[in-house]
Write a protein that holds these residues in place. Structure first.
Motif, PDB file in Angstrom:
ATOM      1  N   SER A   1      98.580 100.164 -13.282  1.00 35.16           N
ATOM      2  CA  SER A   1      98.912  99.121 -14.251  1.00 35.16           C
ATOM      3  C   SER A   1      98.395  99.466 -15.640  1.00 35.16           C
ATOM      4  O   SER A   1      98.920  98.989 -16.644  1.00 35.16           O
TER       5      SER A   1
ATOM      6  N   ALA B   1     104.371  92.548  -5.445  1.00 33.13           N
ATOM      7  CA  ALA B   1     103.907  91.483  -6.329  1.00 33.13           C
ATOM      8  C   ALA B   1     105.024  90.496  -6.657  1.00 33.13           C
ATOM      9  O   ALA B   1     104.770  89.318  -6.887  1.00 33.13           O
ATOM     10  N   ARG B   2     106.254  90.955  -6.666  1.00 32.54           N
ATOM     11  CA  ARG B   2     107.393  90.091  -6.979  1.00 32.54           C
ATOM     12  C   ARG B   2     107.978  89.394  -5.748  1.00 32.54           C
ATOM     13  O   ARG B   2     108.895  88.582  -5.874  1.00 32.54           O
ATOM     14  N   ALA B   3     107.458  89.702  -4.575  1.00 38.24           N
ATOM     15  CA  ALA B   3     107.946  89.064  -3.343  1.00 38.24           C
ATOM     16  C   ALA B   3     107.582  87.583  -3.346  1.00 38.24           C
ATOM     17  O   ALA B   3     106.623  87.164  -3.991  1.00 38.24           O
TER      18      ALA B   3
ATOM     19  N   LYS C   1     104.990  94.963 -15.723  1.00 36.26           N
ATOM     20  CA  LYS C   1     104.874  93.588 -16.196  1.00 36.26           C
ATOM     21  C   LYS C   1     104.952  92.660 -14.997  1.00 36.26           C
ATOM     22  O   LYS C   1     106.016  92.202 -14.614  1.00 36.26           O
ATOM     23  N   ILE C   2     103.810  92.410 -14.393  1.00 36.66           N
ATOM     24  CA  ILE C   2     103.732  91.543 -13.237  1.00 36.66           C
ATOM     25  C   ILE C   2     103.041  90.261 -13.663  1.00 36.66           C
ATOM     26  O   ILE C   2     101.933  90.288 -14.179  1.00 36.66           O
ATOM     27  N   ARG C   3     103.701  89.160 -13.449  1.00 34.37           N
ATOM     28  CA  ARG C   3     103.107  87.868 -13.765  1.00 34.37           C
ATOM     29  C   ARG C   3     103.005  87.069 -12.484  1.00 34.37           C
ATOM     30  O   ARG C   3     104.004  86.542 -11.995  1.00 34.37           O
ATOM     31  N   PRO C   4     101.815  87.000 -11.907  1.00 33.23           N
ATOM     32  CA  PRO C   4     101.649  86.265 -10.652  1.00 33.23           C
ATOM     33  C   PRO C   4     102.010  84.794 -10.818  1.00 33.23           C
ATOM     34  O   PRO C   4     101.822  84.215 -11.879  1.00 33.23           O
ATOM     35  N   ALA C   5     102.550  84.224  -9.769  1.00 32.02           N
ATOM     36  CA  ALA C   5     102.913  82.808  -9.785  1.00 32.02           C
ATOM     37  C   ALA C   5     101.656  81.955  -9.914  1.00 32.02           C
ATOM     38  O   ALA C   5     100.606  82.288  -9.383  1.00 32.02           O
TER      39      ALA C   5
ATOM     40  N   THR D   1     105.213  89.012   3.284  1.00 31.37           N
ATOM     41  CA  THR D   1     105.246  90.344   2.687  1.00 31.37           C
ATOM     42  C   THR D   1     103.813  90.807   2.477  1.00 31.37           C
ATOM     43  O   THR D   1     103.016  90.127   1.837  1.00 31.37           O
TER      44      THR D   1
ATOM     45  N   GLU E   1     104.690  96.821  -7.401  1.00 29.90           N
ATOM     46  CA  GLU E   1     105.448  95.840  -8.178  1.00 29.90           C
ATOM     47  C   GLU E   1     106.403  95.066  -7.275  1.00 29.90           C
ATOM     48  O   GLU E   1     106.557  93.854  -7.398  1.00 29.90           O
ATOM     49  N   ARG E   2     107.031  95.762  -6.347  1.00 28.64           N
ATOM     50  CA  ARG E   2     107.941  95.096  -5.394  1.00 28.64           C
ATOM     51  C   ARG E   2     107.185  94.044  -4.578  1.00 28.64           C
ATOM     52  O   ARG E   2     107.668  92.945  -4.364  1.00 28.64           O
TER      53      ARG E   2
END
Length: 105
Positions: A75, A54-56, A81-85, A62, A51-52
């Motif tokens: 998951s 994915a949020r970078a 709750k990861i929402r890719p850009a 990274t 998650e860390r």
């Protein structure tokens, strides 16, 4: 001046994945002339580290290591709750299939 590349390991310090990451980044440092730092984020079956990563920021500085459990299965088990850009380009490379190391015959 180049920025430091961060390699996130979703397991604890001293684990096999951490040791392999440090060996690989040391070789990459020599070959690429680039600085690396290894950060360990253990817990929740690898989900915290994944998650860390994915949020970078999607700037290419990274990287993440892991296994099937941390990157895929967690998951479905944990509430991540990861929402890719939008428009994020991801490069995935398989460095090894397992953490098993052996000596040459």
């Amino acid at each position: 001046m180049t920025r430091i590349i961060t390699l996130i390991v979703p397991f604890g310090p001293g684990a096999v994945a951490d040791l392999v990451a440090r060996i690989v980044t040391d070789r990459m440092r020599v070959m690429l002339g680039q600085s690396f730092v290894v950060e360990d984020f253990p817990g929740a079956g690898g989900t915290i580290g994944v998650e860390r990563a994915a949020r970078a920021a999607p700037d290419g500085y990274t990287l993440s290591t892991g296994d099937l459990t941390g990157h895929v299965s967690s998951s479905a088990i944990f509430a991540v709750k990861i929402r890719p850009a939008t428009g994020l380009r991801t490069r995935v490379a398989a460095v090894q299939r397992s953490a098993a190391l052996r000596r040459p015959a």
